[in-house]
Write an enzyme that holds these catalytic residues in place. Structure first.
Site, PDB file in Angstrom:
ATOM      1  N   GLU D  62      -2.868  -4.866   7.094  1.00  0.00           N
ATOM      2  CA  GLU D  62      -2.469  -5.594   8.297  1.00  0.00           C
ATOM      3  C   GLU D  62      -3.639  -6.306   8.949  1.00  0.00           C
ATOM      4  OE1 GLU D  62      -1.100  -2.881   7.297  1.00  0.00           O
ATOM      5  OE2 GLU D  62       1.029  -3.369   7.316  1.00  0.00           O
ATOM      6  N   HIS D 129       9.698   3.151  12.550  1.00  0.00           N
ATOM      7  CA  HIS D 129      10.429   1.947  12.139  1.00  0.00           C
ATOM      8  C   HIS D 129      11.406   1.537  13.234  1.00  0.00           C
ATOM      9  CE1 HIS D 129       8.959   3.248   8.182  1.00  0.00           C
ATOM     10  NE2 HIS D 129       9.218   2.049   7.732  1.00  0.00           N
TER      11      HIS D 129
HETATM   12  C1  LIG Z   1       0.308   0.179   7.209  1.00  0.00           C
HETATM   13  C2  LIG Z   1       1.617  -0.025   6.552  1.00  0.00           C
HETATM   14  N1  LIG Z   1       2.059  -1.265   6.316  1.00  0.00           N
HETATM   15  C3  LIG Z   1       3.252  -1.467   5.725  1.00  0.00           C
HETATM   16  C4  LIG Z   1       4.046  -0.427   5.357  1.00  0.00           C
HETATM   17  C5  LIG Z   1       5.429  -0.673   4.722  1.00  0.00           C
HETATM   18  N2  LIG Z   1       5.460  -0.101   3.396  1.00  0.00           N
HETATM   19  C6  LIG Z   1       5.995   1.111   3.166  1.00  0.00           C
HETATM   20  S1  LIG Z   1       5.689   1.667   1.613  1.00  0.00           S
HETATM   21  C7  LIG Z   1       4.938   0.202   1.202  1.00  0.00           C
HETATM   22  C8  LIG Z   1       4.375   0.037  -0.150  1.00  0.00           C
HETATM   23  C9  LIG Z   1       3.411   1.134  -0.433  1.00  0.00           C
HETATM   24  O1  LIG Z   1       2.861   0.950  -1.679  1.00  0.00           O
HETATM   25  P1  LIG Z   1       1.959   2.058  -2.329  1.00  0.00           P
HETATM   26  O2  LIG Z   1       0.870   2.434  -1.410  1.00  0.00           O
HETATM   27  O3  LIG Z   1       1.567   1.571  -3.666  1.00  0.00           O
HETATM   28  O4  LIG Z   1       2.900   3.325  -2.440  1.00  0.00           O
HETATM   29  P2  LIG Z   1       4.267   3.440  -3.254  1.00  0.00           P
HETATM   30  O5  LIG Z   1       5.361   3.215  -2.265  1.00  0.00           O
HETATM   31  O6  LIG Z   1       4.243   2.440  -4.329  1.00  0.00           O
HETATM   32  O7  LIG Z   1       4.264   4.832  -3.763  1.00  0.00           O
HETATM   33  C10 LIG Z   1       4.882  -0.664   2.290  1.00  0.00           C
HETATM   34  C11 LIG Z   1       4.298  -2.008   2.266  1.00  0.00           C
HETATM   35  C12 LIG Z   1       3.554   0.849   5.629  1.00  0.00           C
HETATM   36  N3  LIG Z   1       4.257   1.945   5.328  1.00  0.00           N
HETATM   37  N4  LIG Z   1       2.349   1.023   6.211  1.00  0.00           N
END
Ligand SMILES: Cc1ncc(C[n+]2csc(CCOP(=O)(O)OP(=O)(O)O)c2C)c(N)n1
Ligand SMILES: Cc1ncc(C[n+]2csc(CCOP(=O)(O)OP(=O)(O)O)c2C)c(N)n1
Ligand SMILES: [Mg+2]
Ligand SMILES: [Mg+2]
Lengths: 347, 326, 347, 326
Positions: D62, D129
């Site tokens: 962010e 959320h």
């Molecule tokens: C700081 C933040 N920004 C955006 C999100 C929204 N979001 C939830 S999960 C996700 C993807 C996460 O990817 P990763 O870290 O690779 O974990 P995965 O879900 O693939 O296990 C996003 C963008 C969040 N949870 N936290």
């Protein structure tokens, strides 16, 4: 760059050397099955409208989660994430409490105040994730700092997705851990996608384990579908941290086998990738290994499978009986009271 | 109790030392708090006395410092983290509102951390070394906000902050550090949260304020006293929780109220107090509740501008006169 | 890890190859002297009570700042920091405006709204730092993103201290730059101390330039007291970025030769370290080089030295004549007006 | 002007597309905004139309997203950044308050960025959320804060946000996305900031609100209308700047006012409005200014708790009845 890529585990002998007996292996298998079953049953409950909010699963990550969870010592702590149900299961959460959590009931670990996989039971050393990723990673580093100050032989395990590794919190936490050589192990669940974003838009290195070198500690890449290899690497890293050897960054590579959450059909992931990784399903893989190397019998397998089924059916029923939170309790616990500092997790 | 005359700064320093002596779980962390003794020398000599493992020089990483404190607190420690200037706590905002503030409610696990935040302007610190960010945090459920104005309170509220099982933001006003002296008890004591202090008694007008503005209010009140108007100055001491009862009692008595703070006006915590008075003391008010605060701009550097920015005694006195005449 | 450690520059020939003629060299020398003189005179003014707030200098970093500033192209941009006065000088700030800034007068780049070294003239492509370090680093990355989107051959230079490199902003900015291979050059002013904190408490690697590998680009360590070596490395990195070669991380090693700010006597820095680095003073070093390799004459040297003196004396006088900001203007410009988007820097 | 019936979501999406078509400088960036079209599909099809260099899938960062937007804006672009949920803007708090908000004032260089922030609760999104963080930003001088309630305003205020030379936080309420439909002009138009909209006319009581609570207020007002009380519902549309004149005019006419918002109460922006009314309309008020807002806790997940948390029509109606009877 030269991170170590972990070898697969081949024989029962190797596993024994890593500290697991046959009972342990069967119970790891049971934990992996339980993990998947919790999420599959949860998905059905979600479709039935019994679970509010959204719903996330960690399909494909069961081996990694159970492998690390098994390697942790009884007094170790950790901050698992959205794909790590297997860690909670391995550390002993009762499945009915997970369903109660999903359903927002008072018997879930967050008592209906938070939802889905945002949970953890501090008595098992697991501290709940927040949505903001990976905000709990530097918190885990702080736990390790407490162990260092008090000179305790305990280790903190911090999880992070390959996407979330792009955030400043990952950097600040890992850097501090490196500077102070704290007893913390970082596990990056690299499932190749962050929601719809492919890994190459999240980082520009071959392996995220390469980052370890930027913080002065060791990095290792492990096949996250090989529960035994994950276990061995996690065990090694945890015991190294415990003995004062500092942090390790373990990158555990899998594929997120479903959408980001149930609303997402993952249209952006190439079909062939799913097919390829379906052939590497961690549960199937371990099942085959157990049959080949630990002579798991049909009876044993049936007993485990049906045991898990029974457990979960009872769990769902019990969770459904758990009360919905009373609106009158809405404001309870915004602030803690002094007595609460005497809880076991606080020692 | 034996007391000793101390500066506000010395009271904080001695108070913190006393807490570290009595409770092994208390430790300090922050940038330059060890060898250097902190940018304002609050922890001077601490590393010699308590050792480097209880007085930790941290990397330039506010998130790691504050999140690290939370992790340690979850493991049973009582961390006291210093931000070099309160302004830099913006770098740990996410951790504070996302993790620390909500942890007890969600997970049931208390987070007893204290953040020491040298705040406030008055010496050309410019936009990033002068801010009073307490209002931003006072809006976040789960955080406590403490703003001592006197040496005695500085020590007593620090003890309470460390005892408290919740995240506490302890704002220490830099402009009071060496300027303000007062008697401080030698023994340990804990000043309760949520109890306002009557800094000056009066029956004609109430000023509600905190931090350095207590002295501005007092000087303005002294002017009004010369003119025959008795102004009560209430020092809130803590914003979360804040002492609604004392405020409403004083307003009921005086029937006119002014809320004063050094932070900018729009959406500042003064609005909460004024809105509460307006709602709860509607029948008792003989004049509109006035607010005096900094205007809505960054804190300017040039002395001519900064003076126009920070509420001055004359601004307050003028507003009090108007209110008195209403 | 294998970052490249830059060789010193030895001969006029090498310098010519790097694109500098003799005039350029003398003007670099002049810029270094001007930089030091601004800070020395500022310090005196501060002691005289003519400068409010606090006062920071970059003594020891003049070569690094002037070297990078010289390597930047006319349309390049950057976000220099608290030790980088030489960048402003090189890009053409008139010293009287720096003094006006120090004194909080209306003719300083921030018109008295901000103080000390928090300044930059956007018309010269320099954007003012904020206190919060290194918050402008990801902003510089965003500038490079604009160049990429518009397909312009411009480069952004982002500075960062070795202490500030511990913050999440450094990570997020560098990671994004690596992922998108943006035309940005990162310069880490590694002066070995962050206020009183020694480098080993800020990071746990040999060289911060090692971090580049964690983001998929090149890192290089350069002796920051060698203005010509800095110039050569910066030039190489900037032109590489301009041609689409992606970011470079340059770690420029110096010693902060004074306290963090004027109130700080730097008691925590070992005396021997100061003595050692005093012998490597960048201005003395370059002066010697110019005499040995570019036959700078006594007359030339005198002319430069006395020219700088005259310039600064006039500058201080002019700055003192600059008005203090009118309190009535306090609220001007909290918000911008639409017309302001038509300023040159905005193109 | 030709209009078309659209959802609130479609109005935002179409409005943004229109801006990108008319101004090459406008581009989108955020997590999953490209191939996926954004978590809520606001930018669906954008990458096909505008190409991957104007619709950028960013790393999960962010600060890099928002600071990157600032850098691009300083170079003359008009970035529109999406936070996947408004809640995550906490991760860019430091950049916004430290750099973006103060840049014009300090450095003289405008920062024309727009942040799109899907906010609000009502569907068991839980503590992370569901939040409405607009009040926190409304306190920071230099930022503009926009909270459209109708499809028409959503489009018109987005155009104004993109035109505005300042950092604009554009809060789009998730609970309105698909629930609320209305006529939206096809042509481009820019709805001015700082002008409230009378959502419902009345002469007995004024409700001041914004975002999803406009509909809650309207339903409550309908109940009161059945009881013979005519409630005026003012939709502020933008919090910074906010339309003091319209509020004071309405309050002068109705003499009773209620401020309503979905964010938590203490230190929420409702306090600013209530305090202003109490100060400026003191003579016109026939009853205390009431505030209704969420209670001071994180947003709970369980439906039973969330319902108790978010102000409901019945809560508002009850407060209106009390005020009417005052
Ligand atoms: C700081 C933040 N920004 C955006 C999100 C929204 N979001 C939830 S999960 C996700 C993807 C996460 O990817 P990763 O870290 O690779 O974990 P995965 O879900 O693939 O296990 C996003 C963008 C969040 N949870 N936290
Ligand atoms: C985020 C943040 N935290 C704390 C500070 C206070 N501070 C100002 S300079 C400084 C040390 C900076 O060290 P480094 O980055 O190495 O730069 P140097 O001053 O040594 O050139 C600190 C801690 C700050 N400016 N920003
Ligand atoms: Mg992932
Ligand atoms: Mg340094």
């Amino acid at each position: 760059m030269a991170v170590r890529e972990a070898e697969p585990v081949e024989t029962l002998q190797e596993v024994k050397e890593a500290g697991l007996d046959r009972e342990d292996l069967l119970s790891m298998y049971r934990n992996m099955l339980t993990t998947r079953a919790i999420e599959e049953r949860g998905h059905i409950l979600y479709k039935q409208g019994k679970i509010p909010g959204s719903f996330y699963t960690g399909r494909g990550n069961e081996g990694s989660a159970v492998g690390v969870g098994t390697a942790m010592g009884p007094n170790d702590v950790g901050t698992p994430l959205q794909r790590d149900m297997g860690v909670h299961v391995t550390r002993g959460i009762e499945p009915w409490r997970v369903f109660a959590q999903y359903m927002g009931r008072v018997d879930g670990p967050t008592k209906g105040r938070d939802g889905n996989v945002h949970m953890g039971d501090a008595r098992m050393g697991l501290h709940t994730m927040v949505s903001h990723l990976p905000a709990m990673l530097p918190v885990a580093v702080g736990m390790a700092l407490a162990f260092r100050i008090r000179d305790e032989k305990r280790v903190a395990v911090a999880w992070c997705g390959e996407g979330a590794a792009a955030r400043g919190d990952a950097h600040e936490g890992m850097n501090l851990a490196g500077v102070r050589r704290l007893p913390v192990v970082f596990v990056i669940d690299n499932n190749q996608w962050a929601y719809s974003t492919p890994a190459h838009l999240e980082y520009a290195v071959d392996h995220l384990a390469d980052r370890a070198a930027a913080y002065g500690f060791e990095g290792v890449v492990v096949d996250g579908t090989d529960v035994l290899a994950v276990y061995r690497e996690a065990k090694r890293a945890i015991e190294k941290a415990r003995e004062g050897g500092g942090p390790t960054l373990i990158e555990s590579v899998t594929l997120r086998m479903e959408g980001h959450a149930v609303h997402d059909d993952a249209f952006y992931v190439p079909k062939e990738l799913f097919e390829e990784w379906a052939r590497r399903d961690p549960i199937e893989r371990f099942r085959g290994w157990l049959r080949d190397n630990a002579s798991m019998s049909d009876e044993e397998e049936d007993e485990i499978t049906s045991g898990v089924k029974r457990l979960l059916s009872a769990a769902i029923q019990r969770a459904e009986e758990s009360p919905v939170p009373d609106p009158a309790t809405l404001l309870d616990g915004v602030f803690a009271t002094p007595e609460e500092l005497e809880t076991p997790h606080h020692k | 109790m034996a007391t000793q005359e101390k500066t506000y700064l010395q009271a904080i320093s001695d108070g913190l030392r006393q807490e570290m002596r009595r409770d092994q779980r208390v430790f300090c962390l922050g940038e330059d708090v060890g060898v250097y003794g902190g940018a304002f020398k609050v922890t001077q000599g601490f590393q010699e006395e308590f050792g480097a493992s209880r007085v930790l020089d941290m990397p330039l990483s506010e998130t790691a410092i504050v999140a690290g404190a939370t992790g340690a607190a979850l493991m049973g420690m009582r961390p006291v983290a210093e931000m070099q200037f309160a302004d830099f706590v913006s770098c740990a905002w996410d951790h504070l509102v996302t993790v620390a503030a909500k942890q007890r409610y969600r997970a049931g696990t208390p987070v007893p951390i204290v953040l020491r935040l040298p705040s406030g302007g008055g010496f050309s610190g410019g936009p990033f070394h002068s801010q009073n960010p307490e209002s931003s945090f006072a809006h976040i459920p789960g955080l406590k906000v403490v703003c001592p104005a006197t040496p005695e309170d500085a020590k007593g509220l620090l003890a309470t902050s460390i005892e408290d099982p919740n995240p506490v933001l302890y704002f220490e006003h830099k402009h009071l550090y060496r300027r303000i002296k007062g008697p401080v008890p030698e023994e340990r004591y804990a000043t309760p949260f949520g109890k306002a202090r009557v800094h000056r008694e009066g029956d004609d007008l109430t000023v509600i304020t905190w931090g350095a503005m207590v002295y501005t209010a007092d000087e303005a009140a002294a002017k009004l006293a010369d003119e025959g108007v008795e102004v009560e100055v209430l020092d809130l001491r803590t914003l979360i929780p804040w002492d609604r009862e004392a405020v409403l009692e004083s307003v009921a008595r005086c029937s006119k109220a002014l809320v004063l703070h050094e932070d900018t006006k729009t959406g500042g915590f003064g609005a909460e107090i004024a809105a509460t008075i307006a709602e709860e003391a509607f029948e008792q008010l003989d004049a509109p509740v006035r607010r005096i605060a900094a205007p809505d701009s960054p804190v300017p550097f040039a002395p001519s501008l900064e003076k126009a920015f920070i509420p001055q005694v004359d601004d307050v006195a003028a507003a009090l006169r108007e209110l008195a005449a209403y």
